[in-house]
Design an enzyme around this catalytic site. Sequence first.
Site, PDB file in Angstrom:
ATOM      1  N   CYS A  14       0.806  -1.225   0.000  1.00  0.00           N
ATOM      2  CA  CYS A  14       0.000   0.000   0.000  1.00  0.00           C
ATOM      3  C   CYS A  14       0.840   1.277   0.000  1.00  0.00           C
ATOM      4  O   CYS A  14       0.292   2.369  -0.170  1.00  0.00           O
ATOM      5  CB  CYS A  14      -0.944   0.004   1.196  1.00  0.00           C
ATOM      6  SG  CYS A  14      -1.794  -1.570   1.436  1.00  0.00           S
TER       7      CYS A  14
ATOM      8  N   HIS B 258      -3.416   7.852   5.559  1.00  0.00           N
ATOM      9  CA  HIS B 258      -3.586   6.497   5.037  1.00  0.00           C
ATOM     10  C   HIS B 258      -5.030   6.061   5.274  1.00  0.00           C
ATOM     11  O   HIS B 258      -5.696   5.610   4.350  1.00  0.00           O
ATOM     12  CB  HIS B 258      -2.588   5.565   5.722  1.00  0.00           C
ATOM     13  CG  HIS B 258      -2.480   4.225   5.085  1.00  0.00           C
ATOM     14  ND1 HIS B 258      -2.209   4.064   3.742  1.00  0.00           N
ATOM     15  CD2 HIS B 258      -2.617   2.969   5.600  1.00  0.00           C
ATOM     16  CE1 HIS B 258      -2.172   2.765   3.455  1.00  0.00           C
ATOM     17  NE2 HIS B 258      -2.431   2.083   4.559  1.00  0.00           N
TER      18      HIS B 258
ATOM     19  N   HIS C 292     -10.085   1.154  -0.534  1.00  0.00           N
ATOM     20  CA  HIS C 292      -8.628   1.089  -0.408  1.00  0.00           C
ATOM     21  C   HIS C 292      -8.048   0.506  -1.692  1.00  0.00           C
ATOM     22  O   HIS C 292      -8.108  -0.702  -1.920  1.00  0.00           O
ATOM     23  CB  HIS C 292      -8.268   0.225   0.798  1.00  0.00           C
ATOM     24  CG  HIS C 292      -6.807   0.193   1.126  1.00  0.00           C
ATOM     25  ND1 HIS C 292      -5.820   0.651   0.270  1.00  0.00           N
ATOM     26  CD2 HIS C 292      -6.149  -0.253   2.233  1.00  0.00           C
ATOM     27  CE1 HIS C 292      -4.643   0.487   0.830  1.00  0.00           C
ATOM     28  NE2 HIS C 292      -4.813  -0.057   2.016  1.00  0.00           N
TER      29      HIS C 292
END
Length: 440
Positions: free
Chosen positions: A181, A316, A354
């Site tokens: 990520c 995030h 995400h």
Amino acid sequence: MARSFLGDEDHIVIAGMAVEAPGGIDNLEDFWSALAESRELIGPFPRDREWPLREMFALERAEGWGSVPDAGGFLTGATEFDPQFFGITPREAVAMDPQQRVALRVAWRALEHAGINPGALAGAEVGCFMGASFTEYGPRVADANEYSGYRAVGTALGAVAGRISHSLGLAGPSIVVDTACASSLIAVHQAAAAIRSGECDWAVAGAVCVMGSPGAFYEFAKNNALAVDGHLRAYSAGATGTLWGEGAGVVVLERESRARELGHRVYARVLATRANHNGKGAPIAVPSAQAQEALVRKTIDAAGIDPSLVGLVEGHGTGTPVGDPVELTALRNTYGVDPERGPRLGSVKTNLGHAQAAAGMLGLIKVLLCGANGHIAPTLHADDPAPAVDWTATGLRLATELEPWAAYGGVRYAAVSSFGVAGTNAHAILAMPVLEDVDA
């Protein structure tokens, strides 16, 4: 004190960008509209990918498994591609990971947005740095089928960047970054370093995620870490887990002197990018507040600005009960120390899920559009902040509505974070000039 935007240092700047996001979004105008209007771009699972949906939705019946909601942020145009436009045969195009196809067309649009002719770059010392992760597209390479002979490159992770460089004739470094990520911001970090060191004259940097299989949903269902209601509620007391999504984004990076000479619009200076790792201690997938705080402090020091100037932090913000409190603690100790003054905090994941390797790039482009339009876009589901921090004792505030973004000396300052599941952390600080007119 803030540096003057017209200082002597020849900064790396962002001169163009392009995006694809869930909800059929393939241009910057539509992306900004969705952000400004607080639109959630989540939808049901695609029914044209031959995924075992019946099995997925029944996983919760097995002991130790959580539920899989019929929801995610999926690209509606992931299967669409014009191979002849890029000089690729139809059979080879089908054998290509869709991440290669999407990345190629988004990179083309980013160059056009910067005022650069993508068809006139053959032989140019231009770098290409792309974030991507393996997502299990297509049959095994060891299976004999009509696409055999194309699968070696078609499934190669390195070909996400290599395909762009080959199609455009770019002769600079061509590198794929897979730090999960954190891949997006690490790609930007490496591209900026390559330009500074003279490895390339300028570069494109970005990331892409198109899920070839629903494997990520299985993994997080087993760990009971998926959002049970199909909504990603970053930094919210009601967060129950994350929700997977897809997307792609590319930015054009060059030295400011080059941008000014060629008349390219400067959307932002990249004041600093830094990366680190959580180190040993907790399980590998568990984030570290100490490592995140250390990273933010190092990035602020490298940027050479007072952190109180930062008006927006694109975090995030995965919506997990473990990750969000850790991140909030690190941000409170860095950007939120003054309870009377601090940045707005948000996460684009609340809009579209995400997007894994592409998550940080979508967040970065969100920040660039906020800067260009002079407004901070709201974060969804932010009306009930997580109790992980004492909000009365910090200047951090969730961005709950579209609001004007004040500039200091004609500049808006922002930060972007991206953290990988294997422990790699990345942070970037940008300085965005007030633009006289906006056509982003």
